[in-house]
Scaffold this motif. Structure first.
Motif, short mmCIF file in Angstrom:
data_model
loop_
_atom_site.label_atom_id
_atom_site.label_comp_id
_atom_site.label_asym_id
_atom_site.label_seq_id
_atom_site.Cartn_x
_atom_site.Cartn_y
_atom_site.Cartn_z
N GLY A 57 -5.88 -0.86 -45.30
CA GLY A 57 -5.95 0.05 -46.05
C GLY A 57 -6.06 0.28 -47.37
O GLY A 57 -5.87 1.96 -48.12
N SER A 58 -6.38 -0.37 -47.96
CA SER A 58 -6.24 0.04 -49.50
C SER A 58 -7.32 1.61 -49.91
O SER A 58 -8.59 1.50 -49.59
CB SER A 58 -6.63 -1.07 -50.83
N THR A 59 -7.01 2.26 -50.75
CA THR A 59 -7.52 3.41 -50.76
C THR A 59 -8.69 3.46 -51.38
O THR A 59 -9.76 4.08 -51.33
CB THR A 59 -6.75 4.12 -51.36
N ARG A 60 -8.93 2.56 -52.59
CA ARG A 60 -9.87 2.37 -54.10
C ARG A 60 -11.26 1.63 -52.65
O ARG A 60 -12.03 1.66 -52.99
CB ARG A 60 -9.02 1.80 -55.06
N LEU A 61 -10.74 0.16 -52.51
CA LEU A 61 -11.42 -0.40 -51.90
C LEU A 61 -10.46 -1.11 -50.28
O LEU A 61 -10.44 -1.97 -49.77
CB LEU A 61 -12.01 -1.72 -52.47
N PRO A 62 -11.11 -0.60 -49.08
CA PRO A 62 -10.60 -0.65 -48.06
C PRO A 62 -10.93 -1.98 -47.68
O PRO A 62 -12.65 -2.47 -47.50
CB PRO A 62 -10.86 0.47 -47.10
N GLY A 63 -10.25 -3.04 -46.92
CA GLY A 63 -10.96 -4.00 -46.75
C GLY A 63 -10.80 -5.59 -47.37
O GLY A 63 -11.19 -6.45 -47.35
N LYS A 64 -10.68 -5.17 -49.00
CA LYS A 64 -10.17 -5.53 -49.84
C LYS A 64 -10.18 -7.08 -49.57
O LYS A 64 -10.19 -7.90 -50.24
CB LYS A 64 -10.46 -5.01 -51.10
N VAL A 65 -8.60 -7.34 -49.08
CA VAL A 65 -7.66 -8.77 -49.80
C VAL A 65 -8.04 -9.34 -48.17
O VAL A 65 -8.08 -11.03 -48.70
CB VAL A 65 -6.07 -8.47 -48.33
N LEU A 66 -9.39 -9.16 -48.09
CA LEU A 66 -9.60 -10.55 -46.87
C LEU A 66 -11.36 -10.47 -47.45
O LEU A 66 -12.43 -11.05 -46.23
CB LEU A 66 -9.98 -10.08 -45.26
N LYS A 67 -11.56 -9.99 -48.42
CA LYS A 67 -13.07 -9.93 -48.09
C LYS A 67 -13.11 -10.94 -49.10
O LYS A 67 -12.68 -11.64 -49.75
CB LYS A 67 -13.88 -9.05 -49.69
N PRO A 68 -14.34 -12.07 -49.05
CA PRO A 68 -14.35 -13.27 -50.14
C PRO A 68 -14.78 -13.71 -51.04
O PRO A 68 -15.46 -12.31 -51.68
CB PRO A 68 -16.29 -14.21 -48.84
N VAL A 69 -13.93 -14.44 -51.58
CA VAL A 69 -14.35 -14.89 -53.32
C VAL A 69 -14.74 -15.60 -53.47
O VAL A 69 -14.36 -16.43 -53.22
CB VAL A 69 -13.06 -14.22 -54.14
N VAL A 114 2.29 -1.99 -39.77
CA VAL A 114 1.90 -2.40 -38.61
C VAL A 114 0.81 -2.01 -37.85
O VAL A 114 0.42 -1.59 -36.82
CB VAL A 114 3.08 -1.25 -37.39
N ASN A 115 -0.27 -0.85 -38.86
CA ASN A 115 -1.59 -0.09 -38.65
C ASN A 115 -2.85 -1.33 -37.68
O ASN A 115 -2.22 -2.35 -38.73
CB ASN A 115 -1.73 0.09 -39.81
N HIS A 116 -2.76 -0.69 -36.18
CA HIS A 116 -4.18 -1.07 -36.22
C HIS A 116 -4.46 -2.35 -36.75
O HIS A 116 -5.99 -3.18 -36.51
CB HIS A 116 -4.61 -0.94 -34.71
N LEU A 117 -5.05 -1.66 -37.77
CA LEU A 117 -6.28 -2.23 -39.06
C LEU A 117 -6.25 -3.51 -40.03
O LEU A 117 -5.84 -4.78 -40.31
CB LEU A 117 -6.85 -1.74 -40.07
N ASP A 118 -4.20 -4.01 -40.26
CA ASP A 118 -3.54 -4.95 -39.74
C ASP A 118 -3.61 -6.19 -39.60
O ASP A 118 -2.89 -7.56 -39.47
CB ASP A 118 -2.88 -4.56 -40.78
N ASP A 119 -4.21 -6.23 -38.67
CA ASP A 119 -3.79 -6.55 -37.30
C ASP A 119 -5.38 -7.93 -37.93
O ASP A 119 -4.77 -9.53 -37.18
CB ASP A 119 -4.55 -6.94 -36.08
N ALA A 120 -6.20 -8.13 -38.69
CA ALA A 120 -6.88 -8.70 -38.89
C ALA A 120 -6.02 -9.36 -40.21
O ALA A 120 -6.02 -10.79 -40.32
CB ALA A 120 -7.93 -7.81 -39.96
N ILE A 121 -4.55 -9.13 -41.45
CA ILE A 121 -4.30 -9.78 -41.71
C ILE A 121 -2.72 -10.93 -40.95
O ILE A 121 -3.17 -11.31 -41.29
CB ILE A 121 -3.39 -8.85 -43.05
N ALA A 122 -2.84 -10.13 -39.99
CA ALA A 122 -2.02 -11.40 -39.26
C ALA A 122 -2.43 -12.67 -38.16
O ALA A 122 -1.91 -13.55 -38.46
CB ALA A 122 -0.97 -10.25 -37.82
N CYS A 138 4.24 -13.43 -41.42
CA CYS A 138 4.29 -12.22 -41.76
C CYS A 138 4.65 -11.71 -40.72
O CYS A 138 5.43 -11.13 -40.26
CB CYS A 138 2.47 -12.26 -40.56
N VAL A 139 5.03 -10.65 -41.70
CA VAL A 139 6.43 -9.31 -41.50
C VAL A 139 5.24 -8.08 -41.42
O VAL A 139 4.74 -7.56 -42.75
CB VAL A 139 7.23 -9.82 -42.76
N ARG A 140 5.50 -7.38 -40.00
CA ARG A 140 5.19 -5.70 -40.38
C ARG A 140 5.83 -4.71 -40.47
O ARG A 140 7.19 -5.53 -40.06
CB ARG A 140 3.43 -5.62 -39.30
N GLY A 141 5.30 -3.71 -40.99
CA GLY A 141 6.34 -2.83 -41.56
C GLY A 141 5.82 -0.95 -41.28
O GLY A 141 4.51 -1.26 -41.52
#
Length: 591
Positions: free
Chosen positions: A14-26, A54-62, A72-75
């Motif tokens: 949920g990044s405010t400037r670019l949501p989903g960036k951590v799993l975007k391909p480089v 713990v946001n469900h959007l971060d299930d993809a990171i888990a 993976c630690v969630r809080g």
């Protein structure tokens, strides 16, 4: 016994400037994969954990962590510090290396250099020696002792909760700070190497391509040498500003009209403003659009989340969770009372003549006749009026001197959708002119029956051409001598590019606005589309194309009047106002 050293990567979708960036391909791999891959080259780091929410959007990171053998630690989503405390406990860390998930060029040897200095000097946080320069970014080693003290003393501080180690930088006496010696291999300025925006991704992809490097193998040292050889690569994302340590970011919600009968002018200029808010002021931006699905494509292409709402009165606040800033750019929409009731810290409107403006804190206008007649009694709104507040639909017009030609070029653009068929009307009027000029007709993304229209246009005259599928018109502006345009955002862009223009108004409001442009010497106002005949259009075009002196005067007037920095200027103004409101709310109440 050696301390146990654990890298903890803070990451969420949920990044405010670019949501989903951590799993975007480089370079073919998710950004988070690059971080993990480089950390595994460290000789000091014994374990790697990802601290997400713990946001469900971060299930993809888990799921990513499970697939890549990473803890993976969630809080809490709004408490990064709590997540770090949980990660340190789960991994039994003595030293934590805080890692940003937006820094794809980590250098493992540099990280080890910092960790060694921290341990050798028995510090609790480590920085380079005073005035030592480094291109490296995105890592902060600190001890479990320092983390425990943060939790005990500063767990409610917004900087500690969001940035963790940023608290140490703002309070240098809070814990003992070790000082690492300069690291010669990286002791130079690297410019912007983090990833927060689409332009940052473009930069990272570009340098991987230039280095012919596989994912995760473009070393920071090689990258710095490349940038010395090819400094123009920096221009890809040089305009993007890094968010500061103090909590000055936030989330902006843009409510605008777009597509179909609304055209694309509101969308175009709001994208420009959204880019300035994101890239220069560090705010996230999401869009709620009243109109048609076709309007969302360009918004999403620019890297912003966007949703359609159910009609002008649709519930747009549900599109964003607790926005800090609301920006309205709409002809149809909620009434003043509805806007007043919204729980948003700062409300602003652009070019709005309705009562909605009276419910806002700020209202921005070019100096049009309608604005001078507006009444503001009983409102807290502050009106910003002037050409400097005009927002272009593209951030920068690459204007260049035009060389006179025997057969000048006329650009005809009637908006992104042309719901009134003005393009064909203009072409039928212009076909009667002697073919001493070239006419280029822009067919926008929202036009109906585009192919048939294109065939009709080129069949009317051998000097008629079409422009189709263009993402922007900067090149067309730079190569035309005169433009024939339905008044709207494009009129501002043409003026900023120094293009003399002839305006058709699709409403009385637009006709009156065009009169201000004519008064300023930037163009010719033909009046309302229903009252203008084909021969009127042809006569105006012929007259202006044959009058080089007048075109030069119009060009100079446009360049002097509209500087093209309206989006940047408004973004800075909004960010400053938001910061001021936050400061006021943080002050203790008077006794």
């Amino acid at each position: 016994m050696s301390p146990r050293i654990v890298a903890v990567i803070q990451a969420r979708m949920g990044s405010t400037r670019l949501p989903g960036k951590v799993l975007k391909p480089v370079a073919g791999k998710p950004l988070l994969w690059h971080i993990v891959h480089r950390l595994r080259k460290s000789k000091r780091i014994e374990a790697i954990a990802v601290a997400t929410s713990v946001n469900h959007l971060d299930d993809a990171i888990a799921e990513f962590c499970a697939a890549n053998n990473v803890v993976c630690v969630r809080g809490p989503e709004d408490d990064v510090l709590a997540r770090f405390a949980r990660a340190a406990e789960v991994t039994d860390a003595d030293v934590i290396v805080r890692v940003n998930a937006d820094s794809p060029f980590l250098d493992a040897d540099f990280i080890d250099h910092l960790v060694d200095a921290l341990i050798e000097q028995d510090g609790d946080y480590v920085l380079l020696e005073q005035n030592a320069e480094t291109a490296h970014c995105g890592v902060d080693p600190f001890t479990r002792r320092a983390l425990d003290k943060l939790m005990l003393v500063a767990s409610e501080d917004p900087v500690a909760r969001e940035h963790v180690t940023g608290y140490f930088k703002l309070h240098p006496d809070f814990v003992p700070i070790a000082r690492a010696k300069p690291y010669p291999k990286l002791a130079k300025s690297g410019g912007r190497l983090t990833v927060d925006t689409p332009d940052d991704f473009a930069f990272v992809e570009a340098v991987h391509a230039r280095l012919a490097a596989k994912a995760g193998e473009a070393s920071l040292a090689d990258l710095l040498l490349l940038l010395e050889r090819e400094p123009m690569l920096r221009q890809i994302n040089a305009h993007v500003r890094q968010k500061g340590v103090t909590p000055q970011g936030g989330l902006a919600l843009v409510r605008c009209d777009g597509g179909g009968p609304y055209g694309f002018g509101h969308v175009k200029r709001m994208i420009a403003l959204a880019r300035a808010l994101r890239d220069r002021e560090g705010l996230g931006v999401v869009f709620a659009v009243n109109g048609h699905e076709e309007a969302l494509a360009s918004i999403r292409q620019a890297g912003f989340a966007a949703k359609l709402i159910d009609g002008p009165e649709g519930e747009f606040l549900s599109v964003a969770k607790d926005p800090d800033l609301l920006i309205l750019d709409c002809r149809e929409g909620p009434a003043r009372e509805a806007i007043e009731a919204l729980p948003v810290a700062l409300k602003a409107t652009v070019d709005d003549g309705s009562d909605r403006r009276l419910a806002c804190d700020l209202a921005y206008y070019p100096p049009l006749p309608q604005v001078a007649r507006m009444k503001w009694a009983g409102s807290k709104a502050r009106a910003r009026v002037g050409w400097e507040w005009a927002i272009l639909g593209q951030q920068q017009i690459n204007e260049r001197p035009r060389k006179p030609s025997r057969n000048p070029t006329l650009l005809v653009t009637m908006g992104g959708s042309d719901p009134f068929g003005l393009t064909l009307k203009c072409a039928q009027g212009l076909k009667k002119l002697d073919p001493v000029f070239r006419a280029r007709f822009v067919i926008g993304p929202g036009f109906t029956d585009k192919d048939r229209l294109a065939r009709t246009l080129v069949g009317l005259s051998p000097n008629f051409e079409t422009v189709e599928g263009a993402r922007g018109l900067a090149t067309e502006f730079a190569t035309c001598d005169v433009a024939l345009v339905a008044f709207g955002v494009t009129a501002y862009e043409l003026a900023a590019a120094g293009v003399p223009a002839i305006y058709l108004g699709i409403s009385d409001d637009h006709v009156e606005s065009a009169s201000a442009f004519a008064e300023a010497g930037m163009g010719i106002n033909l009046g309302h589309m229903d009252k203008v005949k084909g021969e009127d259009i042809a006569k105006a075009v012929r007259t202006l194309l044959s009058d080089g002196a007048r075109r030069r005067q119009m060009r100079a007037a446009g360049l002097m009047t509209i500087d093209g920095s309206g989006a940047t200027r408004i973004a800075a103004d909004l960010a400053a106002e938001l910061a001021a409101k936050r400061s006021d709310s943080a002050k203790p109440a008077a006794l």
